[in-house]
Scaffold this motif. Structure first.
Motif, PDB file in Angstrom:
ATOM      1  N   LEU A   4       2.231  11.069  -3.502  1.00  0.00           N
ATOM      2  CA  LEU A   4       1.932  10.514  -4.960  1.00  0.00           C
ATOM      3  C   LEU A   4       0.422   9.906  -5.125  1.00  0.00           C
ATOM      4  O   LEU A   4       0.135   9.778  -6.077  1.00  0.00           O
ATOM      5  CB  LEU A   4       3.047   9.494  -5.454  1.00  0.00           C
ATOM      6  N   PHE A   6      -0.671   6.756  -4.655  1.00  0.00           N
ATOM      7  CA  PHE A   6      -0.643   5.420  -5.507  1.00  0.00           C
ATOM      8  C   PHE A   6      -2.151   4.806  -5.904  1.00  0.00           C
ATOM      9  O   PHE A   6      -2.084   4.074  -6.909  1.00  0.00           O
ATOM     10  CB  PHE A   6       0.380   4.570  -5.170  1.00  0.00           C
ATOM     11  N   HIS A  11      -1.965   6.370 -12.194  1.00  0.00           N
ATOM     12  CA  HIS A  11      -0.674   5.786 -12.011  1.00  0.00           C
ATOM     13  C   HIS A  11      -0.569   4.611 -12.837  1.00  0.00           C
ATOM     14  O   HIS A  11       0.274   3.966 -13.227  1.00  0.00           O
ATOM     15  CB  HIS A  11      -0.606   5.331 -10.630  1.00  0.00           C
ATOM     16  N   ILE A  14       1.092   6.236 -15.815  1.00  0.00           N
ATOM     17  CA  ILE A  14       2.500   6.995 -15.757  1.00  0.00           C
ATOM     18  C   ILE A  14       3.521   5.888 -16.072  1.00  0.00           C
ATOM     19  O   ILE A  14       4.671   6.730 -16.870  1.00  0.00           O
ATOM     20  CB  ILE A  14       2.365   7.560 -14.385  1.00  0.00           C
ATOM     21  N   LEU A  67       9.174   3.812  -7.707  1.00  0.00           N
ATOM     22  CA  LEU A  67       7.635   3.837  -7.809  1.00  0.00           C
ATOM     23  C   LEU A  67       7.071   2.804  -7.706  1.00  0.00           C
ATOM     24  O   LEU A  67       6.034   2.569  -7.023  1.00  0.00           O
ATOM     25  CB  LEU A  67       7.569   4.720  -8.989  1.00  0.00           C
ATOM     26  N   SER A  71       4.248   2.158  -4.544  1.00  0.00           N
ATOM     27  CA  SER A  71       3.102   1.540  -4.986  1.00  0.00           C
ATOM     28  C   SER A  71       2.817   0.307  -4.282  1.00  0.00           C
ATOM     29  O   SER A  71       1.574   0.123  -3.973  1.00  0.00           O
ATOM     30  CB  SER A  71       3.005   1.627  -6.450  1.00  0.00           C
ATOM     31  N   SER A  89      -0.431  -0.650 -10.713  1.00  0.00           N
ATOM     32  CA  SER A  89       0.327   0.440 -10.843  1.00  0.00           C
ATOM     33  C   SER A  89       1.800  -0.202 -10.551  1.00  0.00           C
ATOM     34  O   SER A  89       2.665   0.144 -11.269  1.00  0.00           O
ATOM     35  CB  SER A  89       0.034   1.627 -10.024  1.00  0.00           C
ATOM     36  N   TYR A  93       4.918  -0.119 -13.170  1.00  0.00           N
ATOM     37  CA  TYR A  93       5.906   0.492 -12.727  1.00  0.00           C
ATOM     38  C   TYR A  93       7.288  -0.554 -13.006  1.00  0.00           C
ATOM     39  O   TYR A  93       8.345  -0.065 -13.714  1.00  0.00           O
ATOM     40  CB  TYR A  93       6.159   1.083 -11.482  1.00  0.00           C
TER      41      TYR A  93
END
Length: 114
Positions: A4, A6, A11, A14, A67, A71, A89, A93
């Protein structure tokens, strides 16, 4: 989680984008279900509609929390700008996960289609 990336700045948006998609999907789904086939008012909050919306909310909150955790783990491995992007991020999240829980609580506890 390694795939992913991070540390990428994408991000930063997202998490909030996923939260907004969850919000639109759940509340528009609730509206459509209430217009097409409303559950009986005597059933209270224990309806299949509330269970489905609660399940979707639970999946979204757990996914966003995962997530955030991923991260945060990546942020520990980097320095400088990459660490900054991963750390911010992770917080975004986590904020989005709490947003799902906060906005999803009425769906679970209140009878639908009032």
């Amino acid at each position: 989680m390694v795939r992913l990336h991070f540390t990428h700045p994408i991000h930063l948006i997202i998490g909030l984008t996923l939260w907004s998609l969850w919000f639109v999907a759940v509340y528009s789904g609730l509206s459509v279900a209430c217009a097409v086939a409303p559950p009986s008012p005597e059933a209270g909050a224990l309806t299949g509609l509330n269970a489905a919306l609660g399940g979707v909310s639970l999946i979204a909150a757990v996914g966003l929390a995962a997530l955030a955790w991923g991260s945060c783990q990546v942020a520990k491995q980097h320095k400088g700008r990459q660490r900054f992007h991963a750390t911010v991020s992770a917080w975004l999240y986590l904020f989005s996960a709490f947003g799902v829980v906060f906005a999803g609580m009425p769906i679970i506890g209140v009878p639908p289609c009032l």
